[in-house]
Write a protein that holds these residues in place. Structure first.
Motif, PDB file in Angstrom:
ATOM      1  N   GLY A  31      45.762  20.002  57.387  1.00 54.04           N
ATOM      2  CA  GLY A  31      45.523  18.828  56.558  1.00 54.04           C
ATOM      3  C   GLY A  31      45.559  17.528  57.335  1.00 54.04           C
ATOM      4  N   ASP A  32      46.169  17.533  58.522  1.00 51.76           N
ATOM      5  CA  ASP A  32      46.164  16.325  59.354  1.00 51.76           C
ATOM      6  C   ASP A  32      44.771  16.130  59.938  1.00 51.76           C
ATOM      7  OD1 ASP A  32      48.886  15.873  58.932  1.00 51.76           O
ATOM      8  OD2 ASP A  32      49.472  16.961  60.743  1.00 51.76           O
ATOM      9  N   ARG A  91      48.190  19.479  51.423  1.00 52.63           N
ATOM     10  CA  ARG A  91      47.744  20.116  52.671  1.00 52.63           C
ATOM     11  C   ARG A  91      46.897  21.355  52.376  1.00 52.63           C
ATOM     12  NH1 ARG A  91      49.727  17.961  57.119  1.00 52.63           N
ATOM     13  NH2 ARG A  91      51.542  16.610  56.971  1.00 52.63           N
TER      14      ARG A  91
END
Length: 180
Positions: free
Chosen positions: A7-8, A81
């Motif tokens: 998710g980053d 995420r």
């Protein structure tokens, strides 16, 4: 560097003429930054990014070296995420659109005919920074609160979100994200 989590997103440099053209375009619209590309980490050493041949999933080892990660800068729940990861997978194969660069440029000059707004809003095509913005939006995270349309984002905009120069709407956006 913090270890990225699914998710980053990361911001990178692009070499060659393509990188120079993206950098020049970003400078022209006021988004000058040291990065020209963005991708989303989906776990297991894989990323999803938009490329001229369409959005693809590749090994992080085959991607450009990240200049900066969003890790720790944008708070994400486990559910967010998972959603970002799922939506990034869902966008694999989405066509690329060089016309979106022109549209984003026009937006910065406040020139937005309806057909241009509609074209950018159509997620049937994406550039790299739009892919990041779109998967976050699908997870319920509005990265920018400055009134821009979803998708009106360059890698430089993402850079400035993570590296605000002074108190700006970007600072307010990061504080707002942290408090949500």
């Amino acid at each position: 560097m913090n270890t990225p989590l699914p998710g980053d997103f990361a911001l990178t440099k692009i070499g060659g003429i393509t990188g120079k053209l993206v950098a020049a375009g970003q400078a022209l619209v006021g988004d000058a930054s040291p990065v020209q590309h963005a991708f989303v980490y989906v776990g297991y050493g894989e990323i999803v990014h938009a490329m001229p041949g369409g959005a693809e999933m590749i090994s992080i080892e085959d991607a450009s070296e990240p200049v900066v990660w969003s890790t720790g800068k944008i708070p994400l729940s486990d559910e967010q995420r998972r959603t970002i990861k799922r939506e990034a997978f869902n966008l694999v194969g989405t066509p690329y659109s060089f016309l979106d660069y022109a549209s984003i440029g026009l937006a910065h000059f406040r020139i937005r005919p309806r057909w241009v707004r509609d074209y950018v809003a159509d997620t049937g095509h994406l550039i790299c920074s739009q892919l990041v913005d779109e998967v976050y939006l699908r997870a319920g995270i509005h990265l920018f609160s400055d009134g821009r349309l979803p998708g009106d984002v360059t890698p430089g905009d993402l850079w400035h979100l993570l590296h605000p120069k002074r108190v700006t709407s970007t600072d307010r956006d990061l504080r707002r994200l942290a408090s949500e």
